[in-house]
Design a protein around this motif. Sequence first.
Motif, PDB file in Angstrom:
ATOM      1  N   GLY A  99       0.761  -1.080  -0.036  1.00  0.00           N
ATOM      2  CA  GLY A  99       0.156  -0.156  -0.122  1.00  0.00           C
ATOM      3  C   GLY A  99       0.960   1.197   0.001  1.00  0.00           C
ATOM      4  N   MET A 100       1.908   0.986   0.773  1.00  0.00           N
ATOM      5  CA  MET A 100       2.750   2.395   0.899  1.00  0.00           C
ATOM      6  C   MET A 100       3.239   2.818  -0.498  1.00  0.00           C
ATOM      7  N   LEU A 101       3.943   1.874  -1.048  1.00  0.00           N
ATOM      8  CA  LEU A 101       4.574   2.041  -2.245  1.00  0.00           C
ATOM      9  C   LEU A 101       3.578   1.956  -3.547  1.00  0.00           C
ATOM     10  N   GLY A 102       2.390   1.576  -3.431  1.00  0.00           N
ATOM     11  CA  GLY A 102       1.356   1.936  -4.373  1.00  0.00           C
ATOM     12  C   GLY A 102       1.690   0.676  -5.480  1.00  0.00           C
ATOM     13  N   HIS A 118      -7.707  14.694  -6.639  1.00  0.00           N
ATOM     14  CA  HIS A 118      -7.946  13.331  -7.769  1.00  0.00           C
ATOM     15  C   HIS A 118      -6.776  12.432  -7.567  1.00  0.00           C
ATOM     16  N   ALA A 119      -6.435  12.053  -6.296  1.00  0.00           N
ATOM     17  CA  ALA A 119      -5.377  11.048  -5.922  1.00  0.00           C
ATOM     18  C   ALA A 119      -5.108  10.060  -6.982  1.00  0.00           C
ATOM     19  N   ILE A 146      -2.238   7.042  -6.302  1.00  0.00           N
ATOM     20  CA  ILE A 146      -2.455   6.607  -5.046  1.00  0.00           C
ATOM     21  C   ILE A 146      -4.017   6.219  -5.060  1.00  0.00           C
ATOM     22  N   GLN A 147      -3.992   4.834  -4.673  1.00  0.00           N
ATOM     23  CA  GLN A 147      -5.218   4.061  -4.778  1.00  0.00           C
ATOM     24  C   GLN A 147      -6.052   4.304  -3.784  1.00  0.00           C
TER      25      GLN A 147
END
Lengths: 636, 636
Positions: A203-206, A281-282, A287-288
């Motif tokens: 999650g941190m690194l997408g 609009h991440a 950014i998920q």
Amino acid sequence: MASPSRQAVNFAAPRGFATAFKADCKETFFPDDPFHEMKHEKPLNKLKKTIQYFIPLFEWLPNYNLRLFRYDLLAGITITSLAIPQGISYAKLANIPPIYGLYSSFIPPFVYSIFGSSKHLAVGTVAACSLLLSETVGAKASPQDDPTLYLHLIFTATFFTGIFQTALGFLRLGILVDFLSHSTITGFMGGTAIIICLQQLKGMLGLIHFTTHTDVVSVLGAVFRHRNEWRWESAVVGIIFLAFLQFTRYLRQKRPKLFWVSAIAPMVVVVVGCIFAFFAHAEKHGIQIVGELKKGLNPPSIQYLNFDPQYLPVTVRAGLITGLIAMAEGIAIGRSFAIMKSEQTDGNKEMIAFGFMNIIGSFTSCYLTTGPFSKTAVNFNAGCRTAMSNVVMGFCMMLTLLFLAPLFRYTPLVALSAIIMSAMLGLINYDEMIHLFKVDKFDFVICMAAFLGVSFISMDVGLMLSVGLALLRALLYVARPAACKLGKIPNSSLYRDTEQYPGSTPIQGVLVLQLGSPIYFANSTYIRERVLRYIKEEQGVSDSKTDIIEHLLLDLSGVSSIDMTGIETFLELRRILDSKGIKLSIVNPRIEVLEKLTLAKFTDAIGKESFFLSIEDAVQNCRFSLHSSKTTMEEP
Amino acid sequence: MASPSRQAVNFAAPRGFATAFKADCKETFFPDDPFHEMKHEKPLNKLKKTIQYFIPLFEWLPNYNLRLFRYDLLAGITITSLAIPQGISYAKLANIPPIYGLYSSFIPPFVYSIFGSSKHLAVGTVAACSLLLSETVGAKASPQDDPTLYLHLIFTATFFTGIFQTALGFLRLGILVDFLSHSTITGFMGGTAIIICLQQLKGMLGLIHFTTHTDVVSVLGAVFRHRNEWRWESAVVGIIFLAFLQFTRYLRQKRPKLFWVSAIAPMVVVVVGCIFAFFAHAEKHGIQIVGELKKGLNPPSIQYLNFDPQYLPVTVRAGLITGLIAMAEGIAIGRSFAIMKSEQTDGNKEMIAFGFMNIIGSFTSCYLTTGPFSKTAVNFNAGCRTAMSNVVMGFCMMLTLLFLAPLFRYTPLVALSAIIMSAMLGLINYDEMIHLFKVDKFDFVICMAAFLGVSFISMDVGLMLSVGLALLRALLYVARPAACKLGKIPNSSLYRDTEQYPGSTPIQGVLVLQLGSPIYFANSTYIRERVLRYIKEEQGVSDSKTDIIEHLLLDLSGVSSIDMTGIETFLELRRILDSKGIKLSIVNPRIEVLEKLTLAKFTDAIGKESFFLSIEDAVQNCRFSLHSSKTTMEEP
């Protein structure tokens, strides 16, 4: 110097089998003697007390008032603010849609408030069990390829957890939880925290591609293999959130009064994350976000329970292991907080409450819940007074599900990762591990087995390895019980270990040995060898004929039971001693041991006059016979 | 009344880890301290003693003389007369050609006489292990369809047995044998005797078709399904032989001097059987005979050891289980006879001797050997003095193999069946089972698990079931240690269990509890609950405020060790007691416990002044503080 009158050993007739068996069963399954208080009540009162015993709600509700409710209301709202982000995060960890994490904080709290015996426990999902469920069930059904089947298997596993916990509670087998030692839990928690933190790198690194394994090597391998997927935007946002969360934790440690800052911090992170993601609009910057969350309460899921023999082994196994861990965590946590308030919780009642919670949960789209540490600590600090705070949380969750759920669709995954990581970093108990290393090396090994096993192999293997080592140690304790030589402490009638009290002096011609722990098949050979070695050593020291051992006194004060092999060993030992011309005497046998020795006719074999109530009595007696034998020798 | 000067607890600095660890290892693996005597010897003498230690032959051979040899010669010839029929019979039981039974009594006795430490043990094959080998290996390779492969797997299993036994001996893991309890062995022997006797119905009734299963139901089923094959001639001859053998056993019991009659009885049966079969042409009357036996010594079999991965699991498993059983039987038997002569055998040395015996045996066409009970008893009764009797037996077997083997081809199978049945009937120890039932019900259950498990399921399942139950019991002992309340025995300074000594009186305001066995993870919750229950019970008896408990004394004399969970429990207990206004004191902690408590800073937490060397000291101290607190209360 001698005690004036000799006290006799009580050779009462052995208790009957039924009496002894009943007493044993009571000790094994009812050590807390729950029905003690009801014995002398009238029938109607008895019924009332019994209902109150099984349903603690009826115990506290009649005395409930508005003053208490004010406290519980505040605590309930505070834990809801933690329940929402944790629910979504841990559901992601279990690889199921986030909405099920919210569902799991709605129904189970109501169930717990009826059956639970702890006043401080806050119900919710836990990270370790979420990951363990996904690891175990995921090995049979892929959450990506067949999410529906996977979800149904998770419900089924939760159902089995509930059945297992309820059964253990009714069978009063809280004893099983006792076999998870402090060291095992420390190591397991630490190892779990490590692998859960590493999972969050996704999650941190997408990252989009990842591994289904949980061990350190596979996860780090996957992270570095997909270097091309790393997104710096995601990492920056994640690090900011993590730093904020860690700062609030630091604040709580420095100023305990500000606990509420760290309690609502995850909610703040989620809300800020949502607003940021909505306006910036991440999604377009890598950014998920969580995605759609449906409005509405838990749909029924009883029709989805899957008892297909093909999946049964994996769901049962997942249910048992997670059930045991969840139970151990929940009971231990409830207990720790109860102790702070000098109250008590009942392990068996807690198991039944957890069991009902999970059975009903599995019927209503919830997955495994227990009493997580972080939530319970917040509940306690927020000043909860009764299980009503769980009811408040349930209502708040209901409102959230009915009206607010869709708002959380913009929650960035990286915010959830930061929340999980921050929670997990607090679970690695370095101090405790160092403490274990200093105090008890074997405990440290047991702890490390769980820690490294979980980190580098898998969660269940690590747990079993550690429990196996702990059991091995228990068996070694039993197989090699401590025995020591006693000497007389000058100016007293006390006899103590000569190694521990170098001032104590041995008695000429008499060897006094103290045996510890039960004597039975696993240690009887050892005890025989050890006793004979003591005699050999004793006679080796002085070769002069005058200093020879004539009497062996066995102090059995510490021997709590004996079995047939143990009795055979005593008989054998006596034969060997007879052949060496040494007389055996028994000092202070306990009731269970004396009963067995009498039944096996050992008492008759060595004679009741060889049993003494205290070492001093026995030594006086020996001195007399030593003296007389010497006189006879000197006569000719 | 009070002891004049208070004796202090010794708070020496804890031993270092290395010292404590070395001491623990020594206790675990060298309880008999074998090198004790060599410590003070000169280097040359040390070498000599070390060689003598590892090869006992060098210990007794230098002092050997003709007078001793006369005894050993007689004993050796007597056991040979038993070895021949037993060798042939048990080889049939193992489903291998009878000649291998004779081979197995030739090489192994020589090996044992070099390395063995027992003077009375006679080497040979045993029924239980023969059947177990055929059961385990037979499941993978059929002795009928592929006898060569089957034979080679038997050799391989024997090889693994040898490796396993040698390794255990060198690692000094005699501790494993300790886990086979007396009750397990009684039950296992009884069950084995039953199924082996039933197996003999094949030979007795002259059946051709039979089952490969060993359980009672399958065997009786097979016997009755093949009613048409029953031959009355065979049955009549068998019953006559069996009656003769049982009569000689009866004679031995009545007149121990006539032991030699029962010793040579099997040989008589074989010889009479051979003559009868030769002259009566028994084969034509449905009495099967052994068939061809080749002249000549053991051919090498090292080239036949089969390490094919396909068969490895079964040979290793067979090797381990039979190795363990053979070892337990051999060591137990050697020990029993050594005790009768006040001598000692060394379990670890015996294991190495058995191991070498089986490794070399597997290279020279022998299968599993150990020290069977019947042969050893005969050896002992025949007056053997040293392991030379085994050498004599070896030479006699050599002569038999070289010249007499072909003569035994006429041995009727029914004679062998009668010999086995007669031997087995003596192994069912009814008296012991009744004794177990009377003295210890749980031991009886362990015994019955082995007995019924072996009879109705299979030998290894029965054994594991029984060992599992015994271990469960060991863990329960550990999980539910005995605790009791102590009272003062009038006119003495002794404190004893109030249940056991109803005359003892409790001390006002002081509760004295004695804990037994190690305190650690598996029992710490229980101990906490139990202690709290004692306090509740005590305060429940009298509701008056004056009789309240102010002091809790824990007598730790019987507590041999403690782990981290145990220490945590003590800390927790102290917090609870503090909140109830009860002061905790510790009486007589043992060295290992005190070390841990000091390291974990528990001693500092409750203060060194709360540690006492004796209960009397502690009670005096409590009385003082009780008195002072009462005075303060009375003042206003």
